[in-house]
Design a protein around this motif. Structure first.
Motif, PDB file in Angstrom:
ATOM      1  N   LEU A   1      -8.687  37.812  -9.023  1.00  0.00           N
ATOM      2  CA  LEU A   1      -8.329  37.996  -7.652  1.00  0.00           C
ATOM      3  C   LEU A   1      -8.314  36.790  -6.763  1.00  0.00           C
ATOM      4  N   ALA A   2      -9.471  36.026  -6.877  1.00  0.00           N
ATOM      5  CA  ALA A   2      -9.866  35.039  -5.979  1.00  0.00           C
ATOM      6  C   ALA A   2      -8.594  34.567  -6.431  1.00  0.00           C
ATOM      7  N   HIS A   3      -8.175  33.476  -7.271  1.00  0.00           N
ATOM      8  CA  HIS A   3      -7.276  32.994  -7.937  1.00  0.00           C
ATOM      9  C   HIS A   3      -5.801  33.725  -7.060  1.00  0.00           C
ATOM     10  N   THR A   4      -5.246  34.767  -7.446  1.00  0.00           N
ATOM     11  CA  THR A   4      -4.411  34.873  -6.985  1.00  0.00           C
ATOM     12  C   THR A   4      -4.391  34.211  -5.103  1.00  0.00           C
ATOM     13  N   LEU A   5      -5.570  35.227  -4.663  1.00  0.00           N
ATOM     14  CA  LEU A   5      -5.281  34.497  -3.105  1.00  0.00           C
ATOM     15  C   LEU A   5      -5.429  33.652  -2.480  1.00  0.00           C
ATOM     16  N   LEU A   6      -5.878  32.737  -3.353  1.00  0.00           N
ATOM     17  CA  LEU A   6      -5.390  30.814  -3.510  1.00  0.00           C
ATOM     18  C   LEU A   6      -4.226  30.658  -3.651  1.00  0.00           C
ATOM     19  N   LEU A   7      -3.173  31.590  -4.333  1.00  0.00           N
ATOM     20  CA  LEU A   7      -1.874  31.229  -4.265  1.00  0.00           C
ATOM     21  C   LEU A   7      -0.663  31.460  -3.622  1.00  0.00           C
ATOM     22  N   ARG A   8      -1.732  32.371  -2.353  1.00  0.00           N
ATOM     23  CA  ARG A   8      -1.281  32.941  -1.412  1.00  0.00           C
ATOM     24  C   ARG A   8      -0.734  31.257   0.085  1.00  0.00           C
ATOM     25  N   VAL A   9      -1.530  30.579   0.072  1.00  0.00           N
ATOM     26  CA  VAL A   9      -1.927  29.711   0.617  1.00  0.00           C
ATOM     27  C   VAL A   9      -2.078  28.405  -0.348  1.00  0.00           C
ATOM     28  N   ASN A  10      -1.362  28.306  -1.514  1.00  0.00           N
ATOM     29  CA  ASN A  10      -1.201  27.122  -2.375  1.00  0.00           C
ATOM     30  C   ASN A  10      -1.125  25.158  -1.939  1.00  0.00           C
ATOM     31  N   GLY A  11      -0.658  25.240  -1.013  1.00  0.00           N
ATOM     32  CA  GLY A  11      -0.455  23.912  -0.620  1.00  0.00           C
ATOM     33  C   GLY A  11      -2.241  23.493  -0.114  1.00  0.00           C
ATOM     34  N   TRP A  12      -2.030  24.660   1.064  1.00  0.00           N
ATOM     35  CA  TRP A  12      -3.646  24.324   1.625  1.00  0.00           C
ATOM     36  C   TRP A  12      -4.687  24.580   0.363  1.00  0.00           C
ATOM     37  N   ALA A  13      -4.660  25.199  -0.337  1.00  0.00           N
ATOM     38  CA  ALA A  13      -5.750  24.989  -1.193  1.00  0.00           C
ATOM     39  C   ALA A  13      -5.233  23.571  -2.198  1.00  0.00           C
ATOM     40  N   SER A  14      -4.200  23.620  -2.331  1.00  0.00           N
ATOM     41  CA  SER A  14      -4.597  22.180  -3.472  1.00  0.00           C
ATOM     42  C   SER A  14      -4.857  20.555  -2.660  1.00  0.00           C
ATOM     43  N   TRP A  15      -4.652  20.563  -1.160  1.00  0.00           N
ATOM     44  CA  TRP A  15      -4.940  19.369  -0.420  1.00  0.00           C
ATOM     45  C   TRP A  15      -6.602  19.637  -0.262  1.00  0.00           C
ATOM     46  N   CYS A  16      -7.184  20.994   0.006  1.00  0.00           N
ATOM     47  CA  CYS A  16      -8.783  21.195  -0.685  1.00  0.00           C
ATOM     48  C   CYS A  16      -9.495  20.807  -1.203  1.00  0.00           C
ATOM     49  N   GLN A  17      -8.803  20.709  -2.583  1.00  0.00           N
ATOM     50  CA  GLN A  17      -9.146  20.518  -3.915  1.00  0.00           C
ATOM     51  C   GLN A  17      -8.973  19.216  -4.106  1.00  0.00           C
ATOM     52  N   GLY A  18      -7.523  18.560  -3.380  1.00  0.00           N
ATOM     53  CA  GLY A  18      -7.626  16.919  -3.555  1.00  0.00           C
ATOM     54  C   GLY A  18      -8.770  16.683  -2.920  1.00  0.00           C
ATOM     55  N   ILE A  19      -9.312  16.777  -0.818  1.00  0.00           N
ATOM     56  CA  ILE A  19     -10.560  16.375  -0.956  1.00  0.00           C
ATOM     57  C   ILE A  19     -11.378  15.913  -2.076  1.00  0.00           C
ATOM     58  N   SER A  20     -12.020  16.540  -2.898  1.00  0.00           N
ATOM     59  CA  SER A  20     -13.366  15.847  -3.977  1.00  0.00           C
ATOM     60  C   SER A  20     -12.820  15.061  -4.468  1.00  0.00           C
ATOM     61  N   TRP A  21     -11.335  14.706  -4.630  1.00  0.00           N
ATOM     62  CA  TRP A  21     -10.939  13.580  -5.171  1.00  0.00           C
ATOM     63  C   TRP A  21     -10.605  12.349  -4.138  1.00  0.00           C
ATOM     64  N   HIS A  22      -9.952  12.367  -3.315  1.00  0.00           N
ATOM     65  CA  HIS A  22      -9.547  11.211  -2.310  1.00  0.00           C
ATOM     66  C   HIS A  22     -10.341  10.957  -1.493  1.00  0.00           C
ATOM     67  N   THR A  23     -11.245  12.259  -1.025  1.00  0.00           N
ATOM     68  CA  THR A  23     -12.512  11.689  -0.086  1.00  0.00           C
ATOM     69  C   THR A  23     -13.683  12.852  -0.321  1.00  0.00           C
TER      70      THR A  23
ATOM     71  N   GLY B   1     -13.977  21.135   1.290  1.00  0.00           N
ATOM     72  CA  GLY B   1     -13.313  21.347   0.350  1.00  0.00           C
ATOM     73  C   GLY B   1     -12.650  23.156  -0.459  1.00  0.00           C
ATOM     74  N   ILE B   2     -12.550  23.219  -1.384  1.00  0.00           N
ATOM     75  CA  ILE B   2     -11.814  24.197  -1.873  1.00  0.00           C
ATOM     76  C   ILE B   2     -13.033  25.151  -2.485  1.00  0.00           C
ATOM     77  N   SER B   3     -14.394  25.033  -2.065  1.00  0.00           N
ATOM     78  CA  SER B   3     -15.219  26.027  -1.608  1.00  0.00           C
ATOM     79  C   SER B   3     -14.598  26.770  -0.782  1.00  0.00           C
ATOM     80  N   GLN B   4     -14.924  25.827   1.177  1.00  0.00           N
ATOM     81  CA  GLN B   4     -15.033  26.838   1.737  1.00  0.00           C
ATOM     82  C   GLN B   4     -13.281  27.890   2.208  1.00  0.00           C
ATOM     83  N   LEU B   5     -12.291  27.020   1.419  1.00  0.00           N
ATOM     84  CA  LEU B   5     -11.347  27.909   1.320  1.00  0.00           C
ATOM     85  C   LEU B   5     -11.331  29.417   0.616  1.00  0.00           C
ATOM     86  N   VAL B   6     -11.318  29.200  -0.283  1.00  0.00           N
ATOM     87  CA  VAL B   6     -11.867  30.931  -0.848  1.00  0.00           C
ATOM     88  C   VAL B   6     -12.403  31.238  -0.688  1.00  0.00           C
ATOM     89  N   ALA B   7     -13.992  31.017   0.363  1.00  0.00           N
ATOM     90  CA  ALA B   7     -14.432  32.592   1.010  1.00  0.00           C
ATOM     91  C   ALA B   7     -13.363  32.518   2.569  1.00  0.00           C
TER      92      ALA B   7
END
Length: 800
Positions: free
Chosen positions: A221-243, A251-257
């Motif tokens: 369920l959580a992964h399916t919902l993240l795919l509904r905002v996949n671009g922003w989920a990818s951006w939030c995930q990227g924060i842990s890599w570049h910032t 980060g993505i833990s905020q967006l998944v909530a």
């Protein structure tokens, strides 16, 4: 949560609490947190537009077979990871896929089909799998997850917004507080959201406890919902890599909530029957599903499509080589970028005494720019690495003043444009000036070759101290080891760059790996390092052989126009002038031949070299040009082998070429480094192009003509949609009429003993996952031709 409340009530009433129930609840909370971690890890990161890095969008799922990931994606987002059946039918009917290719794919993949059954399948109507539904899909007349995307766009806009955002501790908290004033939400929705905790992790746990799904179903369920905002989920995930310093708050833990809370609100609006169907759907979502017939058949055809390319590649590589060239006067090291392949081939034909090498285009220099004035430092390394050193700038104070003055003028204009009265006065008072700017920008200008200033030393990024002697020697030794045996007195390190105007994805054309930055600066840093007499003497004492008279120059290859700018050095010995003249003449003729080879694909029909160069240069300066060049389109192979294997052979600008000499690497350490770095980078580039082609709605950037930049450098949205679009735009893959990119998984060709390769696979699980789960194809040059690594062992790739 309900169990905890029941146990708390027992304690209040004097009843003994059940220890096992408390333990069970704690364990369930842990399982839900673990499920969320798996769901968020499945989302790959993205980088800012000005630090573009091509990313494999399924990097977090590499431990699973690609066919399984494709099946799950089809269920969760309605998007399979293959082309439609009509694509393969066309390839079959035109001979792009031959019966031999299909039989070899069946044999390698152990698919449960006969050849005739697969051919018959292409004539059948498709039977799509029913994808999983969100509560908002069931509710009528609603925009789905766009409200979440709008909140993300507002939160991350630190550049274009005119009103300063209030200081908030996290993305989730900002969303929760902001929507309390959004009258598009009903009072009931706002009150319901207000009842959730202000902490993102606590809110996710409360939602999970309220639904009481199994942990595996909750992950789906959580992964399916993240795919509904996949671009922003990818951006939030990227924060842990570049910032990483912003990971906890944005980060993505905020967006998944946020997406869980949003779905929770949607479920509350369903009627009882709809709720029952919604719960039943997700409870069954984690059940083992039989692979769909259509799905498996399409993957078999995709495999055959890739075998067809491997067959043609094997025929090219095993063809007799041209006669041995004369002794090299110049050796030129180019980036492994596929755009270098054409240029290298033509350069060696135009100047036989110039030998070319292939190496990663940051030249083993892990550096970042100096941050001067208003500009921020930009890393010039692949995304999997962190810059260790900062490049010093010449006259930094004067440059800083100029940049501040320029930015001050820009900000003054921006403030005037957005002032309250500008609506009534700006156009009338400045219309003539802006009209002249539009005319000037529309003139048929030509783009120049990108150039960079000479570096003023190297300094540590963490303390600013100059680089030490032993570090210089280590950097030089690493680069020289990658370059292999150097025999020519003159070595030219050729970085690459590109030019385009009004193009948010410009950095992606500049370089698909090194943070979207050109390689000229890295080449100049490396050249200065290798010209240090102390460094040369030290590396020779360590066993590295150099010519008696040895000098290094840097250059930049413009991939737009195929012109090369050489950074001349007054310190170069006079005796090397003749060799440099030969190189300059060679690159000029190679540029003419390369432009001729590229022209038809770009629709450039000029018949003379001068006119062709002018037209290509104007494409880079034209602000209305959506496709200044094709970039790394049609990339399909990485070849780790001596140049003698590929020299003079037509690889059509589709192969990454990195020099590797198996006889100089008996312990396999160099090969292991190549498979852990350039191979992974090439795979990321390849799978980004693949994903943008086969799943454009989810992993493509859409139409360039409808793009608007968000947050300065965050990314682009398309039209009125607030969804962040990642990946490549349509104009980088299609020419308006047909698909220009062949969606193929990367074929890696290595010239090395099979035992050496297999030993690396045992030592490096990440590499083994990519190969064993078919995210790329691993082949080697054997005694009898090209062999492909399969679970059944090495199997021959039969050439035409």
């Amino acid at each position: 949560m309900r169990a905890i409340m029941r146990e708390s009530m027992k304690q209040f009433m004097g009843e003994p609490a059940a220890m096992d129930a408390t333990t069970s609840t704690s364990q369930q909370s842990f399982q839900y947190r673990d499920a969320l971690k798996r769901a968020t890890d499945a989302i790959a990161p993205v980088w800012p537009l000005d630090q573009w890095i091509a990313v494999n969008p399924w990097w977090g799922l590499k431990h699973q077979p690609i066919e399984q990931v494709s099946h799950d994606l089809n269920r969760r987002a309605g998007q399979p990871m293959t082309m439609p059946a009509q694509f393969y039918r066309h390839a079959w009917e035109t001979g792009r896929i031959t019966p031999h290719d299909l039989r070899q794919a069946l044999r390698q993949g152990s698919y449960a089909f006969s050849e005739q059954r697969l051919v018959d399948y292409l004539a059948l109507p498709a039977k799509p799998i029913t994808s999983l539904c969100s509560a908002w899909d069931i509710l009528e007349a609603h925009t789905g997850f766009d409200p979440i995307a709008e909140s993300c766009a507002s939160y991350f806009d630190q550049h274009q917004q005119r009103w300063a955002s209030c200081s908030v501790p996290s993305l989730y908290y900002a969303w929760k507080k902001t929507v309390q004033h959004d009258l598009r939400w009903s009072t009931e929705q706002r009150c319901s959201l207000q009842s959730l905790p202000d902490n993102a992790a606590a809110a996710s746990e409360q939602v999970a406890a309220d639904w009481e799904l199994t942990p595996d179903a909750f992950e789906v369920l959580a992964h399916t919902l993240l795919l509904r905002v996949n671009g922003w989920a990818s951006w939030c995930q990227g924060i842990s890599w570049h910032t990483p310093e912003q990971q906890q708050e944005a980060g993505i833990s905020q967006l998944v909530a946020m997406v869980l809370a949003w779905e929770w609100l949607g479920v509350r609006q369903l009627n009882q029957q709809q709720k029952s169907e919604w719960f039943a759907q997700w409870q069954a979502a984690d059940a083992a599903l039989t692979t769909h017939y259509d799905h498996e058949a399409l993957w078999c055809w995709q495999h055959a499509y890739e075998v067809g390319y491997q067959r043609m590649l094997a025929a090219t590589l095993t063809a007799p080589s041209t006669s041995s060239p004369p002794a090299a006067q110049v050796q030129a090291a180019f980036c492994i970028d596929v755009r270098s392949e054409r240029f290298r081939r033509h350069l060696e034909q135009a100047a036989p005494t110039v030998a070319t090498l292939g190496v990663a285009g940051f030249f083993a220099m892990p550096v970042t720019d100096a941050a001067i004035g208003s500009e921020r430092a930009l890393p010039r390394v692949p995304g999997l690495l962190k810059p260790t050193y900062r490049v010093g700038a010449t006259q930094p104070q004067q440059q800083g003043v100029k940049r501040y003055q320029k930015e001050s003028q820009r900000q003054s204009v921006r403030h005037a444009k957005y002032a309250p009265l500008s609506t009534f006065t700006l156009v009338e008072t400045t219309g003539i000036a802006w009209g002249w700017k539009l005319i000037k920008d529309s003139l048929r200008k030509q783009a120049t070759v990108a150039q960079c200033d000479a570096p003023a030393g190297l300094f540590h990024t963490y303390d600013g101290e100059p680089i030490a002697r032993h570090e210089k020697i280590a950097l030089a030794k690493n680069l020289l080891t990658l370059l292999g045996n150097l025999t020519a007195p003159l070595l030219v390190l050729v970085g690459h760059d590109s030019q385009s105007e009004n193009n948010p994805h410009h950095a992606g054309l500049t370089c698909g790996a090194c943070g979207g930055q050109g390689g000229g600066m890295n080449a100049r840093v490396a050249a200065a390092l290798l010209n240090d007499p102390d460094v040369q003497q030290s590396v020779q004492q360590m066993g590295i052989s150099l010519p008696s008279a040895f000098y290094v120059l840097a250059a930049t290859h413009c991939t737009l126009t195929d012109r090369v700018h050489i950074y001349r050095d007054k310190q170069m010995p006079v005796g090397l002038e003749a060799a440099l003249t030969t190189f300059e003449s060679g690159v000029q003729r190679a540029g003419e031949a390369t432009r001729l080879e590229r022209a038809s694909a770009l629709g450039v029909d000029e018949t003379t070299h001068v006119a062709r160069l002018k037209t290509l240069a104007m494409r880079g300066a034209d602000w209305s040009q959506p496709r200044p060049e094709w970039g790394l389109v049609n990339n399909a192979a990485l070849i780790l082998a001596p140049r003698s294997l590929t020299q003079g052979k037509m690889l059509e600008g589709r192969a990454f070429l990195h020099d590797y000499h198996p006889s100089e690497d008996p312990d396999g350490k160099v090969l292991e480094g190549l498979m852990m770095a350039p191979m992974l980078v090439a795979s990321w580039i390849n799978l980004q192009y693949y994903a943008s082609t086969v799943v454009p709605e989810l992993y493509g950037a859409g139409n360039k003509l409808l793009h608007s930049v968000v947050g300065g450098h965050v990314g682009v949205i398309e039209g009125n949609s607030p969804q962040l679009r990642i990946g490549l735009p349509e104009q980088s893959l299609r020419d308006g009429e047909k698909l220009h990119h062949e969606p193929l998984r990367l074929t890696v060709v290595i010239d090395a003993p099979k035992e050496r390769i297999e030993a690396i696979l045992k030592r490096q699980p990440v590499v083994a996952d990519l190969i064993n789960h078919r995210w790329l194809w691993l082949t080697r040059i054997g005694d009898e031709g090209v062999e492909c690594y399969t679970p059944q062992g090495w199997q021959p790739v039969l050439a035409d």
